[in-house]
Write an enzyme that holds these catalytic residues in place. Sequence first.
Site, PDB file in Angstrom:
ATOM      1  N   SER A 144       0.861  -1.179   0.000  1.00 10.82           N
ATOM      2  CA  SER A 144       0.000   0.000   0.000  1.00 10.82           C
ATOM      3  C   SER A 144       0.900   1.232   0.000  1.00 10.82           C
ATOM      4  O   SER A 144       1.692   1.421   0.916  1.00 10.82           O
ATOM      5  CB  SER A 144      -0.888  -0.022   1.243  1.00 10.82           C
ATOM      6  OG  SER A 144      -1.635   1.166   1.343  1.00 10.82           O
ATOM      7  N   LYS A 170      -0.936  -0.945  -4.555  1.00 12.72           N
ATOM      8  CA  LYS A 170      -2.152  -0.179  -4.241  1.00 12.72           C
ATOM      9  C   LYS A 170      -1.713   1.244  -3.959  1.00 12.72           C
ATOM     10  O   LYS A 170      -0.788   1.467  -3.178  1.00 12.72           O
ATOM     11  CB  LYS A 170      -2.826  -0.801  -3.026  1.00 12.72           C
ATOM     12  CG  LYS A 170      -3.692   0.106  -2.165  1.00 12.72           C
ATOM     13  CD  LYS A 170      -4.461  -0.709  -1.135  1.00 12.72           C
ATOM     14  CE  LYS A 170      -4.667   0.050   0.160  1.00 12.72           C
ATOM     15  NZ  LYS A 170      -5.371  -0.771   1.170  1.00 12.72           N
ATOM     16  N   LYS A 172      -2.876   5.135  -2.741  1.00 12.70           N
ATOM     17  CA  LYS A 172      -3.909   5.904  -2.068  1.00 12.70           C
ATOM     18  C   LYS A 172      -4.293   7.066  -2.962  1.00 12.70           C
ATOM     19  O   LYS A 172      -3.417   7.687  -3.596  1.00 12.70           O
ATOM     20  CB  LYS A 172      -3.368   6.425  -0.735  1.00 12.70           C
ATOM     21  CG  LYS A 172      -3.047   5.330   0.276  1.00 12.70           C
ATOM     22  CD  LYS A 172      -4.313   4.681   0.805  1.00 12.70           C
ATOM     23  CE  LYS A 172      -4.009   3.777   1.986  1.00 12.70           C
ATOM     24  NZ  LYS A 172      -5.233   3.187   2.556  1.00 12.70           N
ATOM     25  N   ASP A 197      -7.067   3.083  -3.415  1.00 13.71           N
ATOM     26  CA  ASP A 197      -7.817   3.128  -2.154  1.00 13.71           C
ATOM     27  C   ASP A 197      -8.127   4.585  -1.808  1.00 13.71           C
ATOM     28  O   ASP A 197      -7.216   5.398  -1.624  1.00 13.71           O
ATOM     29  CB  ASP A 197      -6.989   2.483  -1.030  1.00 13.71           C
ATOM     30  CG  ASP A 197      -7.766   2.361   0.276  1.00 13.71           C
ATOM     31  OD1 ASP A 197      -8.943   2.774   0.330  1.00 13.71           O
ATOM     32  OD2 ASP A 197      -7.181   1.834   1.254  1.00 13.71           O
ATOM     33  N   ASN A 199     -10.197   5.572   0.834  1.00 16.18           N
ATOM     34  CA  ASN A 199     -10.500   5.795   2.259  1.00 16.18           C
ATOM     35  C   ASN A 199     -11.637   6.803   2.453  1.00 16.18           C
ATOM     36  O   ASN A 199     -11.493   7.794   3.174  1.00 16.18           O
ATOM     37  CB  ASN A 199      -9.245   6.234   3.028  1.00 16.18           C
ATOM     38  CG  ASN A 199      -8.263   5.097   3.248  1.00 16.18           C
ATOM     39  OD1 ASN A 199      -7.168   5.111   2.720  1.00 16.18           O
ATOM     40  ND2 ASN A 199      -8.663   4.091   4.002  1.00 16.18           N
ATOM     41  N   GLU A 222     -11.045   0.763  -3.850  1.00 17.48           N
ATOM     42  CA  GLU A 222     -11.355   0.444  -2.455  1.00 17.48           C
ATOM     43  C   GLU A 222     -12.014   1.641  -1.762  1.00 17.48           C
ATOM     44  O   GLU A 222     -11.488   2.760  -1.813  1.00 17.48           O
ATOM     45  CB  GLU A 222     -10.038   0.054  -1.758  1.00 17.48           C
ATOM     46  CG  GLU A 222     -10.160  -0.380  -0.320  1.00 17.48           C
ATOM     47  CD  GLU A 222      -8.798  -0.806   0.253  1.00 17.48           C
ATOM     48  OE1 GLU A 222      -7.839  -1.017  -0.519  1.00 17.48           O
ATOM     49  OE2 GLU A 222      -8.705  -0.916   1.493  1.00 17.48           O
ATOM     50  N   ASP A 247     -13.765  -1.690   2.392  1.00 15.46           N
ATOM     51  CA  ASP A 247     -12.880  -1.850   3.544  1.00 15.46           C
ATOM     52  C   ASP A 247     -13.655  -1.336   4.769  1.00 15.46           C
ATOM     53  O   ASP A 247     -14.313  -2.123   5.479  1.00 15.46           O
ATOM     54  CB  ASP A 247     -11.587  -1.050   3.287  1.00 15.46           C
ATOM     55  CG  ASP A 247     -10.640  -0.956   4.475  1.00 15.46           C
ATOM     56  OD1 ASP A 247     -10.985  -1.440   5.565  1.00 15.46           O
ATOM     57  OD2 ASP A 247      -9.536  -0.373   4.332  1.00 15.46           O
ATOM     58  N   LYS A 271     -10.101  -7.100   7.264  1.00 13.88           N
ATOM     59  CA  LYS A 271      -9.134  -6.758   8.306  1.00 13.88           C
ATOM     60  C   LYS A 271      -9.705  -7.275   9.611  1.00 13.88           C
ATOM     61  O   LYS A 271     -10.797  -6.858  10.020  1.00 13.88           O
ATOM     62  CB  LYS A 271      -8.970  -5.238   8.426  1.00 13.88           C
ATOM     63  CG  LYS A 271      -8.245  -4.570   7.270  1.00 13.88           C
ATOM     64  CD  LYS A 271      -8.154  -3.073   7.513  1.00 13.88           C
ATOM     65  CE  LYS A 271      -7.521  -2.368   6.319  1.00 13.88           C
ATOM     66  NZ  LYS A 271      -7.631  -0.902   6.424  1.00 13.88           N
ATOM     67  N   GLY A 299      -4.390  -4.413   5.738  1.00 18.39           N
ATOM     68  CA  GLY A 299      -3.400  -4.214   6.793  1.00 18.39           C
ATOM     69  C   GLY A 299      -3.650  -2.916   7.532  1.00 18.39           C
ATOM     70  O   GLY A 299      -4.365  -2.028   7.044  1.00 18.39           O
TER      71      GLY A 299
HETATM   72  O1  OSB Z   1      -7.320   1.759   4.162  1.00 15.32           O
HETATM   73  O2  OSB Z   1      -6.246  -0.033   3.928  1.00 15.32           O
HETATM   74  C1  OSB Z   1      -6.374   1.062   4.475  1.00 15.32           C
HETATM   75  C2  OSB Z   1      -3.398   1.756   6.737  1.00 15.32           C
HETATM   76  C3  OSB Z   1      -4.031   2.346   7.814  1.00 15.32           C
HETATM   77  C4  OSB Z   1      -5.373   2.550   7.772  1.00 15.32           C
HETATM   78  C5  OSB Z   1      -6.107   2.148   6.662  1.00 15.32           C
HETATM   79  C6  OSB Z   1      -5.489   1.532   5.595  1.00 15.32           C
HETATM   80  C7  OSB Z   1      -4.104   1.380   5.615  1.00 15.32           C
HETATM   81  C8  OSB Z   1      -3.331   0.833   4.511  1.00 15.32           C
HETATM   82  C9  OSB Z   1      -1.995   0.210   4.851  1.00 15.32           C
HETATM   83  O3  OSB Z   1      -3.650   0.932   3.363  1.00 15.32           O
HETATM   84  C10 OSB Z   1      -2.042  -1.257   4.757  1.00 15.32           C
HETATM   85  C11 OSB Z   1      -0.796  -1.906   5.326  1.00 15.32           C
HETATM   86  O4  OSB Z   1      -0.758  -2.175   6.539  1.00 15.32           O
HETATM   87  O5  OSB Z   1       0.107  -2.180   4.561  1.00 15.32           O
HETATM   88 MG    MG Z   2      -8.430   0.658   2.774  1.00 13.17          MG
END
Ligand code: OSB
Ligand code: MG
Length: 377
Positions: A144, A170, A172, A197, A199, A222, A247, A271, A299
């Site tokens: 990520s 991936k 962000k 992703d 978020n 995502e 997610d 998760k 993660g």
């Molecule tokens: O949205 O997947 C997410 C890390 C913290 C909070 C949310 C996310 C993430 C990551 C990192 O994308 C994933 C990782 O631990 O490698």
């Molecule tokens: Mg995510």
Amino acid sequence: MPLLRPASPVTLDAVDLRVLHIPLVSPFTTSFGTETVREVIVVTAVTTDGRGWGEVVTSAEPYYSSEYTQGAWDVLTRFLAPALLERRTFAPEEVGGILDRVVGHRMAKAGLELAVIDAALRAEGRSFGQYLGAEADRVPSGVSVGIQRDPVALVETVGGYLDEGYVRIKIKIKPGRDLDDTAAVREAFGSIPLQVDANSAYTLQDADTLAELDRFELLLIEQPLQEDDLVDHATLAKRLTTPVCLDESIVSDKAAADAFALGSAAILNIKAGRVGGYLEAVAIHDRAFAAGVPVWCGGMLETGIGRAANAALAALPGFTLPGDISASARFYDRDIVTEPAVLEDGYVRVPTGPGLGVDIDKAALDAFTVHRERLTR
Ligand code: OSB
Ligand code: MG
């Protein structure tokens, strides 16, 4: 595939809780903020037969979910750990029921449950992977990548991870940092397995922009919308050819069932922390597997404790997409386990030793500890 064999009961003498501050190798930026230090709660279940370890994946601030470190600390010390200590002897599979009276606080519950499971399995000499039903001995590793200064910097960062052997990227995204960033990575690296992703950074009003991502043939997008936007995600999914993956919205097996019924997600990020524990995560996996919905393991910048647990979870047969289970070194110079996860030909190994199969590096654990409390009966 429900658990083949439950774990033996434990008798809980104490719960040790610590807040750790672990520096990140580089800042991690998402649509909701930037982190430079991983604040995490490490849980030790002290039983009559030995110890077990768990990790509460909350962040310092409630920006990814409503949970955050101090809130988790409060509910753990005042309600969750006391409830288990009061019961004293119980099987790991009973933890969820004992803690059920407390509404929400799933990350806190998950960390406590993991410590109990680990203690029980270490005492039995059984690995976490065997317990969950892992079938693979290693899992493909995706990475990520946080939002970078600009698309040029992003391409450089992604190139570094590809050189290391990560099999899926991936990135962000957020409004204003979506199409150009994605285009730059596609242009630089061709048809690599790529996903984005958001978020929760968008609304349905942004559907036209999000539809423009379709031309990049991403594996998935995502969590474009808010946690409770199951209906809007279903509406958006009809507008996109890019598969929608959830997610934040998938907080439980029930939420997964609702998302499938509504058509909100074609793929799930699972998760364990977000859903209240590894047993709930397996239930979601089983539901998705039966429904033919692909899942992958997300993660939360886990330490070696949660990283080992995630590798075992991702070895279940329904995890058909590479997860965010990168090498420890992607986030940390120094981990709190003696053998941090490493990348081998794009894979991370599933530990085979008793319990989580990792040993705690006591010196590192102590070095990162900023607060500590021991709860007893
Ligand atoms: O949205 O997947 C997410 C890390 C913290 C909070 C949310 C996310 C993430 C990551 C990192 O994308 C994933 C990782 O631990 O490698
Ligand atoms: Mg995510």
